[in-house]
Design a protein around this motif. Structure first.
Motif, PDB file in Angstrom:
ATOM      1  N   GLY A 186       0.816  -1.202   0.000  1.00 58.95           N
ATOM      2  CA  GLY A 186       0.000   0.000   0.000  1.00 58.95           C
ATOM      3  C   GLY A 186       0.849   1.250   0.000  1.00 58.95           C
ATOM      4  N   ARG A 187       0.191   2.376   0.026  1.00 63.15           N
ATOM      5  CA  ARG A 187       0.864   3.666  -0.052  1.00 63.15           C
ATOM      6  C   ARG A 187       1.127   4.229   1.343  1.00 63.15           C
ATOM      7  NH1 ARG A 187      -2.320   7.153  -4.477  1.00 63.15           N
ATOM      8  NH2 ARG A 187      -0.573   8.549  -4.012  1.00 63.15           N
ATOM      9  N   TRP A 188       2.188   5.025   1.451  1.00 60.20           N
ATOM     10  CA  TRP A 188       2.463   5.701   2.715  1.00 60.20           C
ATOM     11  C   TRP A 188       1.446   6.825   2.910  1.00 60.20           C
ATOM     12  CZ3 TRP A 188       5.666   3.345   5.875  1.00 60.20           C
ATOM     13  CH2 TRP A 188       6.653   2.514   5.360  1.00 60.20           C
ATOM     14  N   ASN A 189       1.046   6.999   4.144  1.00 55.94           N
ATOM     15  CA  ASN A 189       0.142   8.090   4.524  1.00 55.94           C
ATOM     16  C   ASN A 189      -1.183   8.043   3.765  1.00 55.94           C
ATOM     17  OD1 ASN A 189       2.156   9.249   6.269  1.00 55.94           O
ATOM     18  ND2 ASN A 189       3.156  10.043   4.420  1.00 55.94           N
ATOM     19  N   SER A 190      -1.678   6.844   3.519  1.00 53.35           N
ATOM     20  CA  SER A 190      -2.980   6.682   2.886  1.00 53.35           C
ATOM     21  C   SER A 190      -4.073   7.255   3.785  1.00 53.35           C
ATOM     22  CB  SER A 190      -3.259   5.198   2.627  1.00 53.35           C
ATOM     23  OG  SER A 190      -4.619   4.949   2.379  1.00 53.35           O
ATOM     24  N   THR A 191      -5.109   7.784   3.162  1.00 53.96           N
ATOM     25  CA  THR A 191      -6.241   8.306   3.932  1.00 53.96           C
ATOM     26  C   THR A 191      -6.943   7.198   4.695  1.00 53.96           C
ATOM     27  OG1 THR A 191      -6.570   9.955   2.207  1.00 53.96           O
ATOM     28  CG2 THR A 191      -8.378   9.633   3.762  1.00 53.96           C
ATOM     29  N   ILE A 192      -6.941   6.003   4.139  1.00 53.01           N
ATOM     30  CA  ILE A 192      -7.770   4.934   4.684  1.00 53.01           C
ATOM     31  C   ILE A 192      -6.967   3.785   5.287  1.00 53.01           C
ATOM     32  CG2 ILE A 192      -9.411   3.114   4.022  1.00 53.01           C
ATOM     33  CD1 ILE A 192     -10.737   5.064   2.203  1.00 53.01           C
ATOM     34  N   MET A 193      -5.919   3.323   4.586  1.00 49.72           N
ATOM     35  CA  MET A 193      -5.205   2.130   5.042  1.00 49.72           C
ATOM     36  C   MET A 193      -3.935   2.493   5.807  1.00 49.72           C
ATOM     37  SD  MET A 193      -7.175  -0.275   4.166  1.00 49.72           S
ATOM     38  CE  MET A 193      -6.097  -1.574   4.761  1.00 49.72           C
ATOM     39  N   PRO A 194      -3.487   1.619   6.713  1.00 54.83           N
ATOM     40  CA  PRO A 194      -2.241   1.874   7.439  1.00 54.83           C
ATOM     41  C   PRO A 194      -1.030   1.738   6.521  1.00 54.83           C
ATOM     42  CG  PRO A 194      -3.029  -0.337   7.917  1.00 54.83           C
ATOM     43  CD  PRO A 194      -4.103   0.325   7.105  1.00 54.83           C
ATOM     44  N   ASP A 401       8.781   5.319  -5.309  1.00 55.82           N
ATOM     45  CA  ASP A 401       9.388   5.914  -4.120  1.00 55.82           C
ATOM     46  C   ASP A 401       8.865   5.270  -2.842  1.00 55.82           C
ATOM     47  OD1 ASP A 401      10.877   7.584  -5.710  1.00 55.82           O
ATOM     48  OD2 ASP A 401       9.660   9.369  -5.344  1.00 55.82           O
ATOM     49  N   ASP A 402       7.565   4.924  -2.817  1.00 57.52           N
ATOM     50  CA  ASP A 402       7.009   4.227  -1.654  1.00 57.52           C
ATOM     51  C   ASP A 402       7.711   2.884  -1.450  1.00 57.52           C
ATOM     52  OD1 ASP A 402       5.033   6.158  -1.062  1.00 57.52           O
ATOM     53  OD2 ASP A 402       3.618   5.265  -2.470  1.00 57.52           O
ATOM     54  N   ILE A 403       7.918   2.162  -2.551  1.00 53.87           N
ATOM     55  CA  ILE A 403       8.568   0.845  -2.448  1.00 53.87           C
ATOM     56  C   ILE A 403       9.988   1.004  -1.926  1.00 53.87           C
ATOM     57  CG2 ILE A 403       9.360  -1.176  -3.730  1.00 53.87           C
ATOM     58  CD1 ILE A 403       7.007  -0.644  -5.702  1.00 53.87           C
ATOM     59  N   MET A 404      10.720   1.979  -2.472  1.00 52.05           N
ATOM     60  CA  MET A 404      12.093   2.195  -2.022  1.00 52.05           C
ATOM     61  C   MET A 404      12.133   2.619  -0.552  1.00 52.05           C
ATOM     62  SD  MET A 404      13.993   1.295  -4.529  1.00 52.05           S
ATOM     63  CE  MET A 404      15.563   1.867  -3.876  1.00 52.05           C
ATOM     64  N   ALA A 405      11.160   3.417  -0.124  1.00 55.78           N
ATOM     65  CA  ALA A 405      11.105   3.816   1.286  1.00 55.78           C
ATOM     66  C   ALA A 405      10.882   2.599   2.175  1.00 55.78           C
ATOM     67  CB  ALA A 405       9.993   4.845   1.495  1.00 55.78           C
ATOM     68  N   TRP A 406      10.033   1.676   1.729  1.00 61.34           N
ATOM     69  CA  TRP A 406       9.799   0.462   2.518  1.00 61.34           C
ATOM     70  C   TRP A 406      11.060  -0.390   2.572  1.00 61.34           C
ATOM     71  CZ3 TRP A 406       9.165  -4.844   0.912  1.00 61.34           C
ATOM     72  CH2 TRP A 406       8.693  -5.682   1.932  1.00 61.34           C
ATOM     73  N   LEU A 407      11.738  -0.536   1.438  1.00 62.76           N
ATOM     74  CA  LEU A 407      12.954  -1.343   1.410  1.00 62.76           C
ATOM     75  C   LEU A 407      14.047  -0.745   2.289  1.00 62.76           C
ATOM     76  CD1 LEU A 407      13.135  -2.176  -2.419  1.00 62.76           C
ATOM     77  CD2 LEU A 407      12.401  -3.698  -0.575  1.00 62.76           C
TER      78      LEU A 407
END
Length: 454
Positions: A186-194, A401-407
């Motif tokens: 999922g995405r960082w800082n999503s409105t709905i999901m963690p 960028d989200d994926i790289m931030a998670w990695l």
């Protein structure tokens, strides 16, 4: 005996995720997805599996979307009789999705036989609703963050991936080794999901790459949605939104609720024309601890729309000339009631078609979003004269960028990283970033490849 990993889907393409982990005395299939998109991809659904389904001891599902779960009824029909491990929310959503897809398979076969637009005589469903019901009886849910013995010395642990309700990172460990399957992030800082759970280490990693070659734009997604709805309403048109009934539809309804509450769009009627969407909404409100919405926000979002149940009510929407918003599955326009609405509304320039994310190569959604002047629906060509928009900003997928931030959260690099679940340019772009920016041993596996995890 060495431990091996086979890539039998979700390699070289977004869809059909299937990864066979073979350890001493145990075979575990991680994800069991349908191939969707172009005809060459869909043909894989009809080919014999490269392994005997009866030899698989257990299936692990990362989440409920059909490109990860939708082949399961066929696997069971072909002899698999072991447990299916998924989070409780994934199991509940699969109850909706698998049964519905079985019905759609039967309906599409019946329509093809009635109208003669299939080369097969007779056209047959890949599986039926009864097959889906049999598959659902195999489920043995496993909660998040609870290590679970799947047999043969293998331990499973689910952690939230933030993609949709119930979506999980799946970690399998044995002896002193481990492999982590990202599923869809999922995405960082999503409105709905963690946010996706942080993971500090694993020996082997499979990471998705749906948006591996792009970044989501910085614009406000609600503003873009408001603009296209307002434009369409001003010219007296209808907004069609092909949507995954599970996950994306609930996010979309939340945004529509906020836009109406803030009077940023006309007070048009919103119809969700998907028999399974209402059930999905009820499940979403049941699992309040697994997303960011309060009970009141969840109810308000789900109540912003009128849910259309039977086919007669669905057909009546096409006869109604008044401006409105119709949300209907499937999200890539590969089947379902959205096809009936596209056949009726797509040729009128007053209307609009709004997609909410990446359209898999070879799907009608990809053709329409790519500017096709016409697409084939039910054996005839339908002209596309409606306005077409694709709001990637509303996608539930992490971007590059989200994926790289998670990695970047790993304390030490995995011994080997496999980039999966992406079109070839996206997977290769992400692989290059991982090698260049993190210095990891990383590759894009080919479909059908088997590697030894040593």
């Amino acid at each position: 005996m060495a431990v091996s990993l086979g890539f039998f889907g979700g390699a070289g393409t977004v869809t059909g995720s299937k990864y066979l982990l073979e350890a001493p005395g145990r075979r575990v299939l991680v994800d069991c997805g349908l191939f969707q998109g172009s005809k060459p991809l869909r043909r894989h659904n009809w080919e014999p599996m490269p392994f005997d389904p009866r030899s698989v001891d257990a299936v692990v599902l990362t989440h409920a979307h059909l490109d990860h779960s939708g082949y399961l009824p066929r696997l069971v029909r072909d002899g698999f009789d072991g447990p299916v491990h998924a989070t409780p929310a994934t199991r509940d959503l699969c109850e909706i999705l698998l049964r519905d897809n079985g019905r759609l398979q039967e309906r599409d076969a019946e329509l093809a036989n009635r109208h003669g637009f299939s080369r097969h005589r007779p056209a047959l469903p890949l599986y039926t609703e009864a097959d889906a019901a049999a598959a659902l009886r195999r489920f043995a849910p496993v909660p998040f963050d609870a290590p679970f013995d799947v047999g043969g010395g293998l331990t499973l642990r689910f952690r939230p991936s933030g993609h949709i309700l119930g979506a999980a990172l799946a970690a399998l460990s044995w002896e002193a080794r481990s492999v982590l399957f990202s599923g869809d992030l999922g995405r960082w800082n999503s409105t709905i999901m963690p946010d996706p759970a942080r993971v500090e280490e694993t020996d082997f990693l499979l990471v998705e790459s749906v948006y591996g070659d792009r970044r989501h734009a910085a614009e406000d997604p609600e503003e873009l949605l408001a603009e296209v709805i307002s434009r369409t309403a001003a010219r007296g048109g209808t907004v069609l939104i092909p949507a995954l009934a599970v996950g994306w539809a609930q996010t979309l309804l939340f945004h529509l609720h906020r836009l109406k509450a803030r009077r940023r769009i006309p007070d048009l009627p919103v119809f969700v024309d998907s028999p399974m969407a209402l059930n999905a909404a009820e499940i979403f409100c049941r699992y309040l601890a697994e997303h960011r919405l309060t009970a009141a926000e969840c109810r308000a979002a789900c109540n912003v729309a009128t849910y259309v149940q039977d086919a007669g009510e669905s057909a009546a929407l096409d006869r109604d000339p008044a401006p409105k918003v119709i949300v209907s599955a499937s999200g890539r326009a590969t089947g379902g009631r959205i096809l009936d609405h596209l056949a009726h509304f797509a040729s009128d320039p007053r209307n609009a078609i709004v997609f909410g994310g990446l359209q898999a190569e070879g799907t009608r959604g990809a053709a329409i979003a790519g500017g096709a002047e016409a697409v084939r629906i039910y054996g005839r060509m339908v002209q596309i004269r409606a306005e077409v928009a694709n709001l990637h900003l509303l996608s539930a997928h992490a971007d590059a960028d989200d994926i790289m931030a998670w990695l970047s959260g790993f304390r030490r690099p995995p011994r080997r990283t496999f980039v999966v679940q992406g079109e070839p340019p996206a997977s290769e772009a992400l692989r290059r970033r991982i090698v260049d920016e993190l210095g990891w041993d990383c590759e894009v596996p080919e479909h059908g490849r088997i590697v030894t995890l040593d």
